[in-house]
Motif scaffolding. Sequence first.
Motif, PDB file in Angstrom:
ATOM      1  N   MET A 196      -3.954  -1.189  12.861  1.00  0.00           N
ATOM      2  CA  MET A 196      -2.647  -0.981  12.236  1.00  0.00           C
ATOM      3  C   MET A 196      -2.735  -0.019  11.058  1.00  0.00           C
ATOM      4  O   MET A 196      -1.750   0.661  10.740  1.00  0.00           O
ATOM      5  CB  MET A 196      -2.063  -2.313  11.784  1.00  0.00           C
ATOM      6  CG  MET A 196      -1.734  -3.260  12.931  1.00  0.00           C
ATOM      7  SD  MET A 196      -0.760  -2.478  14.251  1.00  0.00           S
ATOM      8  CE  MET A 196       0.735  -2.030  13.360  1.00  0.00           C
ATOM      9  N   TYR A 200       0.223   2.833  11.226  1.00  0.00           N
ATOM     10  CA  TYR A 200       1.247   3.037  10.202  1.00  0.00           C
ATOM     11  C   TYR A 200       1.280   4.469   9.664  1.00  0.00           C
ATOM     12  O   TYR A 200       2.364   5.060   9.554  1.00  0.00           O
ATOM     13  CB  TYR A 200       1.056   2.042   9.055  1.00  0.00           C
ATOM     14  CG  TYR A 200       1.568   0.666   9.360  1.00  0.00           C
ATOM     15  CD1 TYR A 200       2.885   0.454   9.765  1.00  0.00           C
ATOM     16  CD2 TYR A 200       0.746  -0.447   9.248  1.00  0.00           C
ATOM     17  CE1 TYR A 200       3.353  -0.817  10.050  1.00  0.00           C
ATOM     18  CE2 TYR A 200       1.210  -1.724   9.522  1.00  0.00           C
ATOM     19  CZ  TYR A 200       2.513  -1.902   9.923  1.00  0.00           C
ATOM     20  OH  TYR A 200       2.985  -3.165  10.202  1.00  0.00           O
ATOM     21  N   TRP A 228       3.969  -1.653   6.186  1.00  0.00           N
ATOM     22  CA  TRP A 228       2.635  -1.180   5.810  1.00  0.00           C
ATOM     23  C   TRP A 228       2.235  -1.761   4.452  1.00  0.00           C
ATOM     24  O   TRP A 228       1.118  -2.272   4.283  1.00  0.00           O
ATOM     25  CB  TRP A 228       2.646   0.342   5.775  1.00  0.00           C
ATOM     26  CG  TRP A 228       1.284   0.981   5.665  1.00  0.00           C
ATOM     27  CD1 TRP A 228       0.072   0.352   5.711  1.00  0.00           C
ATOM     28  CD2 TRP A 228       1.010   2.368   5.517  1.00  0.00           C
ATOM     29  NE1 TRP A 228      -0.950   1.261   5.595  1.00  0.00           N
ATOM     30  CE2 TRP A 228      -0.395   2.507   5.471  1.00  0.00           C
ATOM     31  CE3 TRP A 228       1.812   3.504   5.419  1.00  0.00           C
ATOM     32  CZ2 TRP A 228      -1.008   3.741   5.326  1.00  0.00           C
ATOM     33  CZ3 TRP A 228       1.195   4.742   5.281  1.00  0.00           C
ATOM     34  CH2 TRP A 228      -0.200   4.856   5.236  1.00  0.00           C
ATOM     35  N   GLN A 231       1.420  -5.493   4.819  1.00  0.00           N
ATOM     36  CA  GLN A 231       0.095  -5.750   5.374  1.00  0.00           C
ATOM     37  C   GLN A 231      -0.995  -5.516   4.337  1.00  0.00           C
ATOM     38  O   GLN A 231      -1.886  -6.355   4.158  1.00  0.00           O
ATOM     39  CB  GLN A 231      -0.147  -4.845   6.587  1.00  0.00           C
ATOM     40  CG  GLN A 231      -1.566  -4.990   7.145  1.00  0.00           C
ATOM     41  CD  GLN A 231      -1.895  -3.960   8.195  1.00  0.00           C
ATOM     42  OE1 GLN A 231      -1.655  -4.206   9.363  1.00  0.00           O
ATOM     43  NE2 GLN A 231      -2.437  -2.826   7.796  1.00  0.00           N
TER      44      GLN A 231
END
Length: 254
Positions: A196, A200, A228, A231
């Motif tokens: 990820m 992103y 983003w 996370q």
Amino acid sequence: MKSQQKKTGIYLRFALMIVVSALVGGLLSMLVNCNLDRLSDLGSGVSGGLYRAGLPLLASGLVWSAVSTGVYLSARGPMRRAEEDDDAFETANRRLCLAMILNSLLFPWIMITIALAVVPTTGTTRFFGLTLAILLLLLVWSIAVQALCVQATKKLSPEKRGNVFDTRFQRDWYASCDEAEQKTIGDCSYFTFRVMNLVYPFAMVALLIVGMYWQINAMWFVLVGGLWLLQMGCYQLRCYRLQHSRRTHGKESV
């Protein structure tokens, strides 16, 4: 000497990556600029097609549910022989895992397709009752398959704990896993985090290029960038808390 050469190679690769990224970004920007009208028509056509296909795509989740149910049912035979046959235990466990994977992927699919199916500008509101019925059927079916797979796994491994209908299910299930299983969960989580962290930035760059030539809602930037940030914030704050809480407890014990 070798250490210095290694550091130099790292810096050179980093600089090369920056240059290549800039060249690729510039090339993509030129291609978009040269084909602006075609891309606009293509985007409009794809978007309209997805909205019109929202209900059929949602209904396709029924096939998905049927497949996951079939995989679960195929595990019941080996489960009966699992106690005296290690191969049967492994087969049953693997099939239950596959059924859970399929069932887990179904929920995001439901959310995507229901969003496409209920947009009022496409005229699909005429089938709102059918859409709602399919949505409820998929949700109930998905929860039932998950509960059956968890129950079957608990029969194979009686030490497992947790109730699917309990909000603490994931925490209880993780706590009942042994050290090797918890390490596997940690490795998978870290792998997902790394993936990820690539997704992103590319998504933000894609939005930036699109936003340079078409007017798009600012909430797209906020949504992707906010996810983003969420996370990264969860990861960094959790890491900080664990590291410093351990050091604090260590000093207190000394």
